[in-house]
Design an enzyme around this catalytic site. Structure first.
Site, PDB file in Angstrom:
ATOM      1  N   TYR A  11     -18.385 -40.250  24.731  1.00 36.04           N
ATOM      2  CA  TYR A  11     -19.860 -40.150  24.696  1.00 36.04           C
ATOM      3  C   TYR A  11     -20.352 -39.610  23.341  1.00 36.04           C
ATOM      4  O   TYR A  11     -21.074 -40.306  22.606  1.00 36.04           O
ATOM      5  CB  TYR A  11     -20.288 -39.266  25.866  1.00 36.04           C
ATOM      6  N   ASP A  31      -8.332 -43.275  20.148  1.00 35.23           N
ATOM      7  CA  ASP A  31      -8.791 -42.979  21.510  1.00 35.23           C
ATOM      8  C   ASP A  31      -7.805 -43.639  22.472  1.00 35.23           C
ATOM      9  O   ASP A  31      -7.420 -44.793  22.271  1.00 35.23           O
ATOM     10  CB  ASP A  31     -10.199 -43.539  21.715  1.00 35.23           C
ATOM     11  N   ALA A  71     -10.670 -34.830  24.198  1.00 39.55           N
ATOM     12  CA  ALA A  71     -10.377 -33.692  25.079  1.00 39.55           C
ATOM     13  C   ALA A  71     -10.735 -34.068  26.506  1.00 39.55           C
ATOM     14  O   ALA A  71     -11.573 -34.944  26.731  1.00 39.55           O
ATOM     15  CB  ALA A  71     -11.200 -32.467  24.671  1.00 39.55           C
ATOM     16  N   ASN A  88      -3.190 -31.601  26.811  1.00 41.48           N
ATOM     17  CA  ASN A  88      -4.032 -32.440  25.960  1.00 41.48           C
ATOM     18  C   ASN A  88      -4.870 -31.607  24.995  1.00 41.48           C
ATOM     19  O   ASN A  88      -4.800 -31.781  23.777  1.00 41.48           O
ATOM     20  CB  ASN A  88      -4.948 -33.300  26.827  1.00 41.48           C
ATOM     21  N   TYR A 137     -10.598 -24.762  30.977  1.00 39.95           N
ATOM     22  CA  TYR A 137     -11.192 -25.644  29.959  1.00 39.95           C
ATOM     23  C   TYR A 137     -11.663 -24.815  28.756  1.00 39.95           C
ATOM     24  O   TYR A 137     -11.296 -25.091  27.608  1.00 39.95           O
ATOM     25  CB  TYR A 137     -12.360 -26.428  30.571  1.00 39.95           C
ATOM     26  N   PHE A 165     -23.919 -27.190  23.189  1.00 32.42           N
ATOM     27  CA  PHE A 165     -24.518 -26.834  24.468  1.00 32.42           C
ATOM     28  C   PHE A 165     -24.525 -28.127  25.317  1.00 32.42           C
ATOM     29  O   PHE A 165     -23.526 -28.833  25.277  1.00 32.42           O
ATOM     30  CB  PHE A 165     -25.856 -26.114  24.248  1.00 32.42           C
ATOM     31  N   ASN A 166     -25.539 -28.465  26.065  1.00 37.01           N
ATOM     32  CA  ASN A 166     -25.413 -29.600  26.996  1.00 37.01           C
ATOM     33  C   ASN A 166     -25.813 -30.918  26.340  1.00 37.01           C
ATOM     34  O   ASN A 166     -27.020 -31.198  26.204  1.00 37.01           O
ATOM     35  CB  ASN A 166     -26.263 -29.351  28.244  1.00 37.01           C
ATOM     36  N   ARG A 217     -30.297 -24.544  31.187  1.00 36.94           N
ATOM     37  CA  ARG A 217     -29.377 -25.035  30.160  1.00 36.94           C
ATOM     38  C   ARG A 217     -30.164 -25.533  28.946  1.00 36.94           C
ATOM     39  O   ARG A 217     -31.316 -25.925  29.056  1.00 36.94           O
ATOM     40  CB  ARG A 217     -28.525 -26.213  30.691  1.00 36.94           C
ATOM     41  N   ASP A 280     -20.743 -21.315  37.242  1.00 34.40           N
ATOM     42  CA  ASP A 280     -21.958 -21.647  36.489  1.00 34.40           C
ATOM     43  C   ASP A 280     -22.730 -20.385  36.111  1.00 34.40           C
ATOM     44  O   ASP A 280     -23.281 -19.717  36.985  1.00 34.40           O
ATOM     45  CB  ASP A 280     -22.894 -22.512  37.344  1.00 34.40           C
TER      46      ASP A 280
HETATM   47  N1  UDP Z   1     -26.180 -29.324  38.351  1.00 31.00           N
HETATM   48  C1  UDP Z   1     -26.765 -29.473  39.604  1.00 31.00           C
HETATM   49  N2  UDP Z   1     -26.394 -30.540  40.356  1.00 31.00           N
HETATM   50  C2  UDP Z   1     -25.473 -31.471  39.943  1.00 31.00           C
HETATM   51  C3  UDP Z   1     -24.894 -31.321  38.656  1.00 31.00           C
HETATM   52  C4  UDP Z   1     -25.285 -30.226  37.887  1.00 31.00           C
HETATM   53  O1  UDP Z   1     -27.579 -28.663  40.032  1.00 31.00           O
HETATM   54  O2  UDP Z   1     -25.164 -32.401  40.707  1.00 31.00           O
HETATM   55  C5  UDP Z   1     -26.566 -28.181  37.507  1.00 31.00           C
HETATM   56  C6  UDP Z   1     -25.404 -27.287  37.126  1.00 31.00           C
HETATM   57  O3  UDP Z   1     -25.247 -26.270  38.083  1.00 31.00           O
HETATM   58  C7  UDP Z   1     -25.845 -26.759  35.767  1.00 31.00           C
HETATM   59  C8  UDP Z   1     -26.747 -27.849  35.206  1.00 31.00           C
HETATM   60  O4  UDP Z   1     -27.079 -28.690  36.313  1.00 31.00           O
HETATM   61  O5  UDP Z   1     -26.631 -25.609  35.923  1.00 31.00           O
HETATM   62  C9  UDP Z   1     -26.045 -28.702  34.152  1.00 31.00           C
HETATM   63  O6  UDP Z   1     -24.799 -29.100  34.678  1.00 31.00           O
HETATM   64  P1  UDP Z   1     -23.879 -30.176  33.961  1.00 31.00           P
HETATM   65  O7  UDP Z   1     -22.719 -30.415  34.871  1.00 31.00           O
HETATM   66  O8  UDP Z   1     -24.706 -31.355  33.556  1.00 31.00           O
HETATM   67  O9  UDP Z   1     -23.422 -29.454  32.628  1.00 31.00           O
HETATM   68  P2  UDP Z   1     -22.681 -28.053  32.393  1.00 31.00           P
HETATM   69  O10 UDP Z   1     -23.766 -27.042  32.195  1.00 31.00           O
HETATM   70  O11 UDP Z   1     -21.829 -27.777  33.587  1.00 31.00           O
HETATM   71  O12 UDP Z   1     -21.917 -28.294  31.147  1.00 31.00           O
END
Ligand code: UDP
Length: 326
Positions: A11, A31, A71, A88, A137, A165-166, A217, A280
């Site tokens: 991605y 890859d 990764a 990995n 991880y 971050f995300n 996030r 989380d």
């Molecule tokens: N989240 C959620 N429902 C889902 C997937 C994610 O509520 O089905 C929440 C998750 O708890 C986090 C945020 O969305 O607070 C982002 O999650 P994601 O898995 O996209 O990324 P991460 O923060 O884990 O890297």
């Protein structure tokens, strides 16, 4: 520059590859297509192989730089199968790093993560926040960060660690985007639910100490992440060691993501309120002042809505991701 991009069919990798090719760099993608997509990169650039074969690829190739994305990144899986992650993310990465040392690759850019901070003591998170990962991880990513710094201290090359971050969004032309199998990320899941491809999205926890009780996030557009890599490459040289958080510096709750998806798509997102997902943290937001100040990086997508518009464009035009039905 002649650059090896590992995980370049994934991605974030594929968006970075596209940007670097557009800037005139000579790119080779390594890859294994375990999670990457052949269609996400130009076929003539792709070498399908594991990190274990990095040495053969690097030897004699004359790469100026390596950008290392390859990764595994499923937190839950890393808890139940840490061996896969250490093999990995750590061993494979060390093989690559050592190939760079042996064959004189001068620059190394590494994809790290805000997961290396674990549960932060203060938010927004600066690069000086203590790194205390709470899952394998994060441990594998932090272990490699440290190896990289040790190598760059002892041997003549520069390194940059980018703590994402995300990652979110897609190329604005809608040709490459996010396609994970299994999909666990909030934004794709929300759009898939809006389109009726999933019955609903479960909100993982509504009792967090945040404004609306759901997790917060920092969502960062994948092209803005790609740009951070390009800027880091330009800055690196022997003895230079950089580390940056990459985020927009603003947090959005799960409910805000859902509301934004509804506004962008005009569709209703069916939701169910559920329990917290283990591991989380309530809030992860970057303080990205350092990369702004030192590299002049600026997000082209400073708000969630713009990021999600590009994601919606991708999901609408690619309801099955890179694969067709069946
Ligand atoms: N989240 C959620 N429902 C889902 C997937 C994610 O509520 O089905 C929440 C998750 O708890 C986090 C945020 O969305 O607070 C982002 O999650 P994601 O898995 O996209 O990324 P991460 O923060 O884990 O890297």
């Amino acid at each position: 520059m002649k650059i090896l991009v590992t995980g370049g069919a994934g991605y974030i990798g594929s968006h970075t590859v596209r940007l670097l090719i557009a800037r005139g760099h000579d790119i080779t993608v390594l890859d294994n297509l375990c999670y990457g997509h052949k269609a996400a990169v130009p076929a003539e650039r792709l070498v399908v192989a594991d990190l274990a074969h990095a040495d053969q690829l690097v030897e004699g190739a004359g790469f100026d730089a390596v950008i290392h994305f390859a990764a595994f990144a499923y937190v839950g899986e890393s808890v139940t199968d840490p061996a896969k992650y250490y093999a990995n993310n750590l061993l494979g990465s060390l093989t690559l790093l050592d190939a760079c040392r042996k064959h004189g690759v001068g620059k190394f850019v590494f994809s790290s993560t805000c997961a290396t901070y674990g549960v932060p003591t203060s938010v927004p998170i600066t690069e000086d926040e203590k790194q205390q990962p709470i899952n394998p991880y994060g441990n594998t990513k932090l272990a490699f960060e440290r190896a990289l710094v040790d190598y760059a201290t002892a041997y003549p090359f520069g390194c940059c660690t980018l703590r994402y971050f995300n990652a979110a969004g897609a190329s604005p032309d809608g040709t490459i985007g996010e396609d994970h199998d299994p999909e666990t990320h909030l934004i794709p899941l929300v759009f898939q639910a809006a389109m009726g491809k999933r019955p609903l999205v479960e909100i993982f926890g509504t009792d967090y100490p945040t404004s609306d009780g759901t997790c917060v996030r920092d969502y960062i557009h994948v092209d803005d992440l790609a740009e951070a890599h390009a800027l880091a490459l330009d800055r690196l040289g022997p003895g230079v060691q950089l580390r940056y958080n990459v985020g927009i510096g603003r947090g959005y709750s799960v409910r805000e993501v859902i509301r934004t998806a509804e506004a962008v798509s005009g569709l209703k997102v069916p939701v169910k309120e559920g329990h917290r997902r283990p591991g989380d943290p309530a809030e992860l937001v970057a303080n990205a002042d350092k990369i702004r100040r030192e590299l002049g990086w600026r997000p082209r997508y400073p708000e969630l809505r713009g990021i999600m518009e590009t994601a919606w464009n991708w999901h609408q035009t690619h309801p099955y991701g890179y694969g067709g039905p069946g």
